[in-house]
Structure formats: structure tokens, C-alpha cells
Design an enzyme around this catalytic site. Structure first.
Site, short mmCIF file in Angstrom:
data_model
loop_
_atom_site.label_atom_id
_atom_site.label_comp_id
_atom_site.label_asym_id
_atom_site.label_seq_id
_atom_site.Cartn_x
_atom_site.Cartn_y
_atom_site.Cartn_z
N LEU A 68 1.27 12.46 -17.46
CA LEU A 68 0.56 12.51 -18.75
C LEU A 68 -0.69 13.38 -18.66
O LEU A 68 -1.30 13.70 -19.68
CB LEU A 68 0.15 11.09 -19.17
CG LEU A 68 1.30 10.16 -19.54
CD1 LEU A 68 0.79 8.73 -19.72
CD2 LEU A 68 1.99 10.64 -20.82
N GLY B 107 -2.85 0.11 -17.25
CA GLY B 107 -2.94 1.28 -16.38
C GLY B 107 -3.15 2.58 -17.13
O GLY B 107 -3.67 3.55 -16.57
N GLY C 263 -1.44 -0.97 -0.42
CA GLY C 263 -1.13 0.45 -0.26
C GLY C 263 -2.32 1.30 -0.67
O GLY C 263 -3.46 0.82 -0.75
N ARG D 69 2.25 -8.92 -0.16
CA ARG D 69 3.53 -9.47 0.32
C ARG D 69 3.58 -9.43 1.84
O ARG D 69 3.93 -10.40 2.48
CB ARG D 69 4.66 -8.64 -0.31
CG ARG D 69 6.04 -9.05 0.03
CD ARG D 69 7.04 -8.25 -0.76
NE ARG D 69 6.96 -6.81 -0.47
CZ ARG D 69 7.68 -5.88 -1.10
NH1 ARG D 69 8.51 -6.23 -2.05
NH2 ARG D 69 7.56 -4.61 -0.78
N THR D 70 3.19 -8.28 2.42
CA THR D 70 3.13 -8.16 3.87
C THR D 70 1.68 -8.38 4.27
O THR D 70 0.84 -7.48 4.16
CB THR D 70 3.60 -6.75 4.31
OG1 THR D 70 4.84 -6.46 3.66
CG2 THR D 70 3.78 -6.67 5.82
N ASP E 12 -10.19 7.70 -9.23
CA ASP E 12 -9.35 6.56 -9.61
C ASP E 12 -10.18 5.28 -9.78
O ASP E 12 -9.94 4.49 -10.70
CB ASP E 12 -8.25 6.31 -8.57
CG ASP E 12 -7.14 7.35 -8.64
OD1 ASP E 12 -6.94 7.93 -9.72
OD2 ASP E 12 -6.47 7.58 -7.62
N LYS F 169 -1.92 12.23 -2.17
CA LYS F 169 -3.35 11.91 -2.21
C LYS F 169 -3.99 11.87 -0.82
O LYS F 169 -5.16 12.23 -0.67
CB LYS F 169 -3.58 10.58 -2.92
CG LYS F 169 -3.32 10.65 -4.43
CD LYS F 169 -3.70 9.37 -5.12
CE LYS F 169 -3.38 9.46 -6.60
NZ LYS F 169 -3.85 8.27 -7.33
N LYS G 258 -0.66 -6.07 6.38
CA LYS G 258 -1.22 -4.86 5.76
C LYS G 258 -2.49 -5.18 4.98
O LYS G 258 -3.43 -4.38 4.93
CB LYS G 258 -0.17 -4.19 4.84
CG LYS G 258 0.78 -3.30 5.65
CD LYS G 258 1.99 -2.85 4.86
CE LYS G 258 1.69 -1.89 3.74
NZ LYS G 258 2.94 -1.51 3.02
P1 ATR Z 1 0.67 3.01 -3.58
O1 ATR Z 1 0.25 4.30 -2.94
O2 ATR Z 1 1.06 3.14 -5.03
O3 ATR Z 1 -0.30 1.93 -3.37
P2 ATR Z 1 2.37 2.06 -1.44
O4 ATR Z 1 1.37 2.54 -0.45
O5 ATR Z 1 3.82 2.30 -1.22
O6 ATR Z 1 2.06 2.63 -2.89
O7 ATR Z 1 2.13 0.49 -1.61
C1 ATR Z 1 2.90 -0.30 -2.46
C2 ATR Z 1 2.35 -1.71 -2.48
O8 ATR Z 1 3.09 -2.48 -3.44
C3 ATR Z 1 2.46 -2.46 -1.17
O9 ATR Z 1 1.34 -3.31 -1.05
C4 ATR Z 1 3.76 -3.27 -1.36
O10 ATR Z 1 3.83 -4.45 -0.60
P3 ATR Z 1 4.33 -4.43 0.95
O11 ATR Z 1 3.15 -3.94 1.73
O12 ATR Z 1 4.68 -5.83 1.25
O13 ATR Z 1 5.49 -3.48 0.98
C5 ATR Z 1 3.63 -3.62 -2.81
N1 ATR Z 1 4.91 -3.97 -3.48
C6 ATR Z 1 5.85 -3.11 -3.90
N2 ATR Z 1 6.86 -3.77 -4.52
C7 ATR Z 1 6.52 -5.08 -4.52
C8 ATR Z 1 7.13 -6.28 -5.03
N3 ATR Z 1 8.30 -6.26 -5.69
N4 ATR Z 1 6.49 -7.45 -4.83
C9 ATR Z 1 5.30 -7.48 -4.19
N5 ATR Z 1 4.67 -6.40 -3.69
C10 ATR Z 1 5.27 -5.22 -3.85
#
Ligand code: ATR
Length: 283
Positions: free
Chosen positions: A20, A245, A135, A158-159, A107, A70, A162
């Protein structure tokens, strides 16, 4: 009209065709009557550094940088702003006449601006904030919230490992919380921000205990396609103020525009309506 003096800027990403940013920047350029143009540069996945080096000297004034470049944008820069350094990523590069490449990250400003527009009563320093995800997007959000004075930022992912790794690099006010403690963190939060990619393009909802939040807690999702993610829909059903967003995207674009074209974007253009109309045509 494109002239011999037209200032060129753009956005580099992969994919970038649905960005966009050209819609926003070109609407502002037209309204301001500036001799500039803003285009999308689709690059090969391994092509960012070569491209950016080719722009050294300033034939192209600047770039916004989006996924997945980035981090590469930060790495290629000779000068880096504090917030870009802390975010570990850059979404703005400018090309100086002397060949230097400068990196910034707007951002976080976009995030705060989105709250200012859609939840004006909220203040970053008013209490703890929850960031979901670990992330690049989450890192930028945590850095911006801490710089803006948030007394505590709970990072939940989730993880969990991290989240711990992210919090460790951010100082003592960033605290990683395991999912099992999420209700406790949510109950204290003045805002819950989804910085995960869940919800993107109709993916499922996050397993997040929004019901544990206080009535005044503001709920934000960085994802803007769809504009109202399942996560935001659930927050709205609970009566929470929500921030989307798209407002963040507009908020990061404003300072980028000023960097590239030398003046703030005109205030009287409804770029949100333009962006929404464009999203309709590119669904
Ligand atoms: P970005 O640069 O957009 O932050 P990224 O570095 O790939 O993208 O990070 C994606 C984030 O979304 C991660 O924290 C990921 O969780 P994991 O570290 O457990 O992979 C999270 N994420 C993506 N899909 C998800 C889902 N369905 N439920 C919960 N967390 C999700």
C-alpha cells in the site's frame, strides 16, 4: 508530471506488488504538488544488498524496506539510528550524495501513532504492555514501547525460548512470560499487541486469553490484511478499544515521506480511505 528533477523513492520487498506504500506516498505527493514519485521494487530474495549498493550516491533518494529485507537493510547501512539499532531492523534507508547509506526504523513511531489515533486515551508509560510474538515485528514493537517509557513489556510467544532470547537483549523492563502465565500478564496490561503473523490472510485466531484483560485494555493487531483479524474481532466483541495494522502502516509512512521528500505529508488527504479502497481491489 515526471520531470528531469523528479525525486524518486520507493519500497523494496518480496513480494511487494500488493504494497500500500505507493498508494499512500503518491497520494501525498500529488496533494502537496511535489515533483516526486514513489514506486515498488520487487527484488530477488538474495538481491537486496546488490540493489542497495547500486543506489549509493542518491540517484534514488530513499527506500522503505519490507519483508524479508529489513535485517539486510540494517546490515548494509553506514549510519544507523538508535531505534533501528535496538529494533535489529530498518524500514527506511536514505542514500546520501557522498555515498553513505543511512538506516532508520519508523515502525515503532507508526505503532505509537496508531494508538494516538485510535486509542487516544492510552499512554505508553501508563502501565505494563503485552507483546505477542518474538520475530522481527515483535522486536521493533518492544524497542519502541521501551523507548516511549513503558514500565514493563511482557513478551509472550508460542516458542518460549525465542521470547526469552528477545527479552534478554532488551534490558530489565522486558520480561518473557510463558504461555501458561499469559492470563496473569493480560490482567495487568494496559495494551495487548499482536506482533505474530497469525491472522495474516485469514489464518486462524491466536490462542490468547483476551477475556482476562481489564475493560480499559487496548488491543492491537499489526496485521492489516484482513483489516479486522479474528483476534481484533474477539477484542471488539469483549468491548475493548482496538487499534489496527493499517493505522500503523500509515503511521510509519508519514515520517518516511518527510525523510524522502523534505516536508511532512499534507494532513488533508484521507489516505486511510484510499488504502481501504485499494485493498478492496487487490483482495
Ligand atoms: P515477523 O518478521 O513478521 O515478526 P517472523 O520473524 O517470522 O515474522 O515471526 C513470526 C512470529 O509469529 C513468531 O513469533 C511466531 O511464533 P514462533 O516463534 O513460535 O514461530 C509467530 N506465529 C506465527 N504464526 C503463529 C500462530 N499461528 N500462532 C502463534 N504464533 C504464531
Amino acid at each position: 508530471m515526471i520531470t528531469g528533477r523528479t525525486v524518486v523513492a520507493g519500497v523494496a520487498g518480496q513480494p511487494v506488488a500488493h504494497s500500500l506504500s505507493p498508494v499512500l506516498h503518491n497520494a501525498w505527493l500529488a496533494a502537496a504538488g511535489l515533483d516526486g514519485v514513489y514506486v515498488a521494487f520487487p527484488l530477488a530474495r538474495d538481491g537486496f544488498e546488490r540493489f542497495a549498493r547500486g543506489l549509493q550516491g542518491g540517484a534514488v533518494r530513499g527506500l522503505n524496506v519490507t519483508v524479508p529485507f529489513k535485517e539486510a537493510a540494517l546490515a548494509v547501512a553506514d549510519g544507523v539510528s538508535e531505534i533501528a539499532q535496538r529494533s535489529g531492523a530498518a524500514n527506511v534507508l536514505t542514500f546520501e550524495a557522498d555515498g553513505r547509506i543511512l538506516a532508520d526504523n519508523t515502525d515503532g513511531l507508526g505503532l505509537l501513532q496508531a494508538f494516538a489515533v485510535q486509542a487516544p486515551a492510552w499512554e505508553p508509560a501508563g502501565g505494563p504492555v503485552v507483546v505477542l510474538g518474538a520475530g522481527g515485528a515483535a522486536r521493533g514493537a518492544v524497542a519502541a514501547l521501551l523507548l516511549a517509557g513503558a514500565p514493563k513489556v511482557f513478551v509472550i510467544n508460542r516458542t518460549h525460548a525465542k521470547a526469552e532470547a528477545l527479552a534478554r537483549t532488551m534490558g530489565s523492563r522486558a520480561v518473557a512470560m510463558p504461555m501458561s502465565d499469559a492470563p496473569r500478564a493480560f490482567a495487568q496490561a494496559t495494551a495487548v499487541i499482536n506482533a505474530t503473523s497469525a491472522g495474516l490472510s485469514g489464518e486462524g485466531d491466536l490462542d490468547a486469553p483476551l477475556g482476562a484483560t481489564d475493560d480499559r485494555c487496548v488491543v492491537m493487531d499489526m496485521v492489516y490484511r484482513p483489516l479486522e483479524t479474528p483476534f481484533l474481532k474477539r477484542a471488539r466483541a469483549l468491548g475493548r478499544t482496538t487499534v489496527d495494522g493499517l493505522e500503523m502502516l500509515i503511521g510509519q509512512a508519514r515520517p518516511s515521506f518527510e525523510t524522502f521528500f523534505g516536508e511532512p505529508p499534507p494532513a488533508d488527504v484521507d489516505v486511510r480511505a484510499l488504502a481501504l479502497a485499494h485493498m478492496e481491489t487487490t483482495r
